[in-house]
Design a protein around this motif. Structure first.
Motif, PDB file in Angstrom:
ATOM      1  N   UNK A   1       0.858  -1.197   0.000  1.00 24.86           N
ATOM      2  CA  UNK A   1       0.000   0.000   0.000  1.00 24.86           C
ATOM      3  C   UNK A   1       0.883   1.231   0.000  1.00 24.86           C
ATOM      4  N   UNK A   2       0.696   2.139  -0.940  1.00 25.23           N
ATOM      5  CA  UNK A   2      -0.202   2.081  -2.073  1.00 25.23           C
ATOM      6  C   UNK A   2       0.430   1.302  -3.231  1.00 25.23           C
ATOM      7  N   UNK A   3      -0.397   0.659  -4.028  1.00 24.66           N
ATOM      8  CA  UNK A   3       0.171  -0.039  -5.187  1.00 24.66           C
ATOM      9  C   UNK A   3       0.613   1.033  -6.179  1.00 24.66           C
ATOM     10  N   UNK A   4       1.606   0.678  -7.024  1.00 28.10           N
ATOM     11  CA  UNK A   4       2.167   1.676  -7.949  1.00 28.10           C
ATOM     12  C   UNK A   4       1.120   2.213  -8.913  1.00 28.10           C
ATOM     13  N   UNK A   5       0.052   1.397  -9.125  1.00 30.22           N
ATOM     14  CA  UNK A   5      -0.964   1.801 -10.106  1.00 30.22           C
ATOM     15  C   UNK A   5      -2.127   2.572  -9.471  1.00 30.22           C
ATOM     16  N   UNK A   6      -2.056   2.763  -8.171  1.00 27.03           N
ATOM     17  CA  UNK A   6      -3.145   3.471  -7.485  1.00 27.03           C
ATOM     18  C   UNK A   6      -3.008   4.984  -7.737  1.00 27.03           C
ATOM     19  N   UNK A   7      -3.704   5.437  -8.747  1.00 23.62           N
ATOM     20  CA  UNK A   7      -3.508   6.835  -9.135  1.00 23.62           C
ATOM     21  C   UNK A   7      -4.147   7.832  -8.161  1.00 23.62           C
ATOM     22  N   UNK A   8      -4.918   7.306  -7.213  1.00 22.84           N
ATOM     23  CA  UNK A   8      -5.529   8.204  -6.230  1.00 22.84           C
ATOM     24  C   UNK A   8      -4.622   8.450  -5.033  1.00 22.84           C
ATOM     25  N   UNK A   9      -3.590   7.596  -4.862  1.00 23.43           N
ATOM     26  CA  UNK A   9      -2.723   7.736  -3.684  1.00 23.43           C
ATOM     27  C   UNK A   9      -1.911   9.024  -3.789  1.00 23.43           C
ATOM     28  N   UNK A  10      -1.879   9.762  -2.692  1.00 24.71           N
ATOM     29  CA  UNK A  10      -1.206  11.059  -2.723  1.00 24.71           C
ATOM     30  C   UNK A  10       0.264  10.925  -3.146  1.00 24.71           C
TER      31      UNK A  10
ATOM     32  N   UNK B   1       3.790  17.558   4.641  1.00 21.68           N
ATOM     33  CA  UNK B   1       3.675  16.255   3.967  1.00 21.68           C
ATOM     34  C   UNK B   1       4.443  16.227   2.650  1.00 21.68           C
ATOM     35  N   UNK B   2       4.569  17.383   2.007  1.00 20.76           N
ATOM     36  CA  UNK B   2       5.311  17.436   0.740  1.00 20.76           C
ATOM     37  C   UNK B   2       6.772  17.076   1.000  1.00 20.76           C
ATOM     38  N   UNK B   3       7.344  17.663   2.052  1.00 19.66           N
ATOM     39  CA  UNK B   3       8.756  17.404   2.377  1.00 19.66           C
ATOM     40  C   UNK B   3       8.918  15.989   2.921  1.00 19.66           C
ATOM     41  N   UNK B   4       7.902  15.524   3.646  1.00 18.69           N
ATOM     42  CA  UNK B   4       7.972  14.166   4.211  1.00 18.69           C
ATOM     43  C   UNK B   4       7.992  13.127   3.100  1.00 18.69           C
TER      44      UNK B   4
ATOM     45  N   UNK C   1      -3.070   7.456   6.209  1.00 20.87           N
ATOM     46  CA  UNK C   1      -3.433   8.640   6.999  1.00 20.87           C
ATOM     47  C   UNK C   1      -3.934   9.805   6.146  1.00 20.87           C
ATOM     48  N   UNK C   2      -3.433   9.884   4.909  1.00 20.43           N
ATOM     49  CA  UNK C   2      -3.792  11.063   4.107  1.00 20.43           C
ATOM     50  C   UNK C   2      -5.026  10.840   3.228  1.00 20.43           C
TER      51      UNK C   2
ATOM     52  N   UNK D   1      -6.555  20.314  -0.197  1.00 19.43           N
ATOM     53  CA  UNK D   1      -5.306  20.179   0.578  1.00 19.43           C
ATOM     54  C   UNK D   1      -4.315  19.279  -0.159  1.00 19.43           C
ATOM     55  N   UNK D   2      -4.829  18.200  -0.764  1.00 13.62           N
ATOM     56  CA  UNK D   2      -3.933  17.294  -1.503  1.00 13.62           C
ATOM     57  C   UNK D   2      -3.273  18.037  -2.667  1.00 13.62           C
TER      58      UNK D   2
END
Ligand code: HEM
Length: 284
Positions: A9-18, A139-142, A207-208, A216-217
């Protein structure tokens, strides 16, 4: 799916994952940084003074992230709990970079502890500002800076560790110890760094995904581009700083040389005058 197979998680194809969205939208930034690194990294690992300038920049940026993040997770705000659930202390780079810098600056922390170059000062101030105004932008830097350690960082690590030019004081007997003392930045105090990476990415996603709004995303994705630019600009700033120092040195040398010629010429003239007028000796 077999029982042994683990779900990533997340799979590489999960285009919704931040995280995946950040990677896809910063592809150009990554290409730019790879080009910069291809030229500048070989220079840095053959010149300790340039290398330490580079890790000094990373020190100020990571320290700003970690100081502000730790402040935020210790609060009780809308975002602090989410950030606390993602962050893992094993990822911290500040102390590790401090140790490396102590080696490269001969144990003199005053030489590196405060940023001097303009962009580095601006970067630390920017991180402080976003942490106050919109802490979720951390989160961007993280994502960008910490996951880079597991990819590009692992490519750089052996090259730094094996560079004979970076640890010139070390003899063949103690080379390994010196190299280890100067490369804490790249290592994690865990048994399996790839497991740490996977767990961090998973918590980041879990979490996101539902906690952040779409707005926010999108802001986090935009800030990720800023994070890449920060590193590129920081690298370029070090380069122009070094070129300026070299130019000034060359200018100073020319100044000394031309002054020397003037003095030589004046001495010759005085010598001729004394010879002709005082001793009345013809010049030829
Ligand atoms: C010599 C320099 C670099 C090389 C060769 C390099 C190489 C790579 C590679 C091969 C990946 C793919 C890893 C994977 O799919 O698991 C990657 C991912 C990544 N790199 Fe770099 N990289 C470099 C520098 C950087 C820098 C300086 C940054 C940040 C400023 C950065 C940020 C990232 C990020 C955020 C990812 C995505 C990681 C993930 O989602 O797990 N890289 N890099």
């Amino acid at each position: 799916m077999s029982r042994q197979e683990t779900i990533i998680i997340p799979s590489k194809t999960d285009i919704g994952a931040l995280g995946n969205r950040i990677n896809s939208e910063t592809r150009k930034c990554h290409e730019r940084i790879n080009k910069e690194m291809a030229i500048k990294f070989p220079v840095a690992i053959s010149e300790p003074k340039v290398y330490r300038q580079g890790i000094q920049m990373f020190y100020h940026i990571f320290k700003a992230i970690e100081d502000n993040l730790s402040e935020e997770v210790n609060k009780n705000t809308h975002y602090s709990d989410m950030l606390r659930k993602i962050w893992r202390p094993e990822l911290s780079r500040t102390e590790r970079l401090h140790k490396d810098l102590m080696l490269f600056y001969g144990g003199r922390p005053a030489k590196f502890e405060s940023p001097i170059l303009k962009k580095q000062i601006q970067s630390t101030e920017h991180i402080r500002q976003i942490a106050i105004e919109r802490p979720y932008l951390l989160l961007a830097y993280m994502h960008v800076l910490y996951l880079a350690l597991f990819a590009g960082g692992q490519f750089m690590y052996p090259k730094v560790a094996q560079s004979k030019k970076l640890f010139p004081g070390a003899s063949s007997k103690n080379f390994e110890a010196a190299s280890s003392d100067g490369t804490n930045f790249f290592r994690f105090d865990v048994e399996d760094p790839q497991k740490l990476r996977a767990a961090y990415k998973q918590d980041y996603e879990l979490q996101t995904r539902n906690f952040l709004s779409e707005q926010e995303k999108e802001e986090v994705i935009e800030e990720s581009k800023v994070a890449f630019d920060m590193i590129c600009d920081g690298i370029n700033e070090i380069e122009s700083h070094n070129l300026n120092v070299l130019r000034q040195k060359a200018g100073f040398r020319t100044y000394i040389k031309s002054n020397f010629l003037v003095i030589l010429l004046a001495t010759l003239i005085v010598y001729c005058i004394v010879r002709v007028i005082v001793f009345r000796t013809p010049l030829y």
